[in-house]
Design an enzyme around this catalytic site. Structure first.
Site: not given
Length: 512
Positions: A170, A196-198, A227, A229
Site C-alpha cells: 500500500t 494491522g486490522d485496518g 499492526g 492491535g
C-alpha cells in the site's frame, strides 16, 4: 515467480487407495504407508535414537512436498518433533509449538516416488487449500515492520506450501480499498493482508463498493499480524485453541479452512462504512486515537495513555438505542418510536431490495434489508464512560472485550460502561485482559441485532464531544482536535449513527 493464473483448472478426483512401499525415511530403512490423508512409516531395520513409528497428517502437519528423482521431500509444520508419534486415540500427537522440518522419503524407484507424489497431490486437492493469493503489505502500520514480516515469516511458509502469489504494498491511506475495488478476483483464491486490522477493513469496504459485490465479498480474506492491535488474528487463533504467533496465522491461511464473518453497516444519512470488528465511543476510543502521539513507544503507548485517561476520567452524555437479541429484552427502557438513520434513497434503491444502491448503472452494497418498523427498540441513557460494540472477542492480543462474541451469529456484542469512579474504571481496564470486566455492575453486556449511538458532549463541557472510532479509524470527532494532516472524518459527531448486522456476509481464513 510462477504465473498466478497457472493451474486454474479443476482439481482431479482423489485416489483413495492405500499405498505401501519399502523406503528409506530420513536415511533409515522403513515401510511407508499413505492411507487417506495420513503419511506413516515404521522402521524395518535397526532403530536409531528418536526412531520408531511415526505419522504425519497432511491436513494439519504438512506445508507441502516436492518429488526429486527417487526422493519425496515433505515440508512439515508439526508440533514437537518434525513428525509426531502415533496417538493411542488415532488423532496425532499432543500440544506444543509448531516447528518447521523436513521428512525425506526415498523410494526404490523414480516411478514409485512419482506415484506417491501424484497420490499426495490428489489428497491435497480435497483439502481446499488456496493455490493463488494476492498479498497486500502495509509498510506503514504498527512498528513499520510489515516488509520484514513478509520476507522472513510469510514468504518461507507460502513458498514451502507451493502457493503462487502476487505481493502489493500500500502506498497511501485507503490504497487497499482501491486495490480491492478494482481487483480481477478470478486470478486469486484469497486476499491476504500483512498489516494491522485496518487494512482488512479497507479490503472489505473495497469489495462491497464493486458492481459484483455479492460475489466479491465471498472471496476468502486472511490477515497476518503486523499492526499494533491485531485483534482479528487473536480472535481467530483463540477460537481454535491456537497460540498467537505469526507462523500460526500464516499456516491457518495455508490450510485453507474458512468461516463466515458478519459484516456491520455503519450508517449516518447517506454515509456508510462497513465494519467487521468493532466500534468504540468514549474511554477506549480516546485511548486508541489520542495515544497515537506516543506511537514511538510501540504497544506500551496503550498502557501508558490508559493510566493518563483514567486519572482524568471523562464521561459523555448521550443515548444508546438497540434492538436486543433474544434473551436480552430486559435491558434498558422501551422506546415508543424511532426514526431511521438512513436518508431517503428511493431514487437510488432497487424496488423491494435495499441491499443495492444503483446509480449510473453501478450497483454497490448498501447494507442488509431491514424493516425498522418491525423492530422493537430499547434504550440506555448516559452519562457513559465507554461504549464498545464488537463482532469479535478481542481488540488486541491482550484485550478481550467481548467474551461471548461469535464471528457469524448475526449479532453484535455491546459492552457499555456506565458512569463510575476512577478506581472502578481502572479495575475495568485491567479486567479487559481476560474479559472479566463484563461481570461488573457498572457494565451492561448484551447482544443486539441493531444499535444506534446518539453521542453527546463531554460532561462538564458545553462544546467538547468525544471520538467515535471504528476498527481503528476515526469515524466522527467532537473534540475539535483534528491535526493538520488528519483527513476529514467520514461522519459528523452528534448525529445518530446506526449499526446493523448482515449475518455471515464475508468469508475469512480460519485455523479450523
Amino acid at each position: 515467480m510462477a504465473d498466478p493464473e497457472a493451474g486454474a483448472g479443476g482439481s482431479p478426483e482423489p485416489r483413495e487407495e492405500t499405498l505401501v512401499e519399502p523406503a528409506r525415511v530420513n536415511g533409515s530403512a522403513a515401510e511407508a504407508t499413505l492411507s487417506g490423508t495420513e503419511l506413516a512409516w515404521r522402521p524395518t531395520g535397526p532403530i536409531r535414537d528418536g526412531g520408531g513409528s511415526r505419522k504425519l497428517e497432511l491436513e494439519s502437519d504438512v506445508l507441502g512436498f516436492q518429488v526429486e528423482g527417487r526422493a519425496l521431500k515433505v515440508a512439515t509444520f508439526a508440533r514437537g518433533e518434525e513428525a509426531r508419534p502415533p496417538s493411542p486415540l488415532g488423532c496425532g500427537g499432543g500440544g506444543g509449538d509448531r516447528k518447521r522440518g523436513e521428512v525425506v522419503v526415498e523410494m526404490e524407484s523414480e516411478d514409485a516416488a512419482q506415484r506417491w507424489g501424484d497420490a499426495i497431490r490428489d489428497r491435497f486437492a480435497t483439502l481446499g487449500r488456496p493455490k493463488r493469493l494476492l498479498i497486500i503489505v502495509n509498510p506503514y502500520g504498527g512498528k513499520r515492520g510489515a516488509r520484514k514480516i513478509f520476507q522472513t515469516e510469510v514468504l518461507p511458509l507460502i513458498e514451502a506450501a507451493g502457493i503462487h502469489y502476487i505481493m502489493q504494498e500500500t502506498k497511501h491511506r485507503l490504497h487497499a480499498q482501491e486495490i480491492a475495488r478494482s481487483l480481477d478476483l478470478r486470478k486469486y483464491d484469497g486476499v491476504i493482508c500483512v498489516s494491522g486490522d485496518g487494512i482488512l477493513v479497507e479490503v472489505v469496504n473495497g469489495l462491497l463498493q464493486r458492481n459484483d459485490w455479492s460475489t466479491a465479498i465471498k472471496v476468502p480474506l486472511g490477515i497476518i499480524p503486523a499492526g499494533t492491535g491485531n485483534g482479528m488474528v487473536q480472535a481467530l487463533l483463540h477460537s481454535s485453541g491456537e497460540p498467537f504467533s505469526m507462523s500460526n496465522a500464516v499456516f491457518a491461511i495455508i490450510r485453507g479452512h474458512k468461516r463466515a464473518l458478519d459484516v456491520t453497516s455503519v450508517v449516518q444519512g447517506k454515509t456508510k462504512f462497513f465494519s467487521v470488528m468493532m466500534l468504540t465511543w468514549g474511554l477506549v476510543a480516546d485511548i486508541d486515537i489520542e495515544s497515537e502521539k506516543f506511537r514511538w513507544m510501540g504497544s506500551a503507548r496503550i498502557d501508558f495513555y490508559s493510566l493518563l485517561r483514567v486519572v482524568n476520567l471523562r464521561r459523555y452524555s448521550g443515548r444508546i438505542l438497540f434492538v436486543p437479541a433474544p434473551g436480552y429484552e430486559g435491558i434498558g427502557d422501551p422506546v415508543e418510536h424511532t426514526t431511521s438513520c438512513k436518508s431517503n434513497e428511493a431514487g437510488n434503491t432497487n424496488e423491494g431490495d435495499t441491499s443495492n444502491v444503483c446509480n449510473n448503472e453501478t450497483c454497490t452494497y448498501s447494507g442488509p434489508s431491514v424493516d425498522e418498523a418491525d423492530l422493537e427498540w430499547r434504550s440506555l441513557n448516559g452519562p457513559f464512560v465507554n461504549a464498545w460494540i464488537s463482532n469479535i472477542a478481542f481488540a488486541s492480543e491482550g484485550v478481550m472485550i467481548a467474551p461471548q462474541a461469535q464471528f457469524a451469529d448475526g449479532y453484535l456484542d455491546a459492552a457499555i460502561i456506565k458512569d463510575c469512579p476512577r478506581s472502578v474504571a481502572l479495575r475495568l481496564l485491567l479486567g479487559m485482559k481476560d474479559g472479566s470486566y463484563i461481570e461488573s455492575p457498572y457494565v451492561e453486556y448484551f447482544k443486539v441485532k441493531a444499535l444506534r449511538i446518539e453521542p453527546g458532549l463531554r460532561v462538564g463541557s458545553s462544546t467538547i464531544g468525544g471520538i467515535i472510532d471504528a476498527d481503528g479509524e476515526v469515524l466522527a470527532r467532537g473534540d475539535v482536535t483534528r491535526s493538520g494532516d488528519e483527513p476529514e472524518h467520514l461522519m459528523a459527531y452528534g448525529a445518530p449513527i446506526q449499526l446493523t448486522v448482515d449475518q455471515g456476509l464475508a468469508t475469512i481464513f480460519s485455523p479450523r
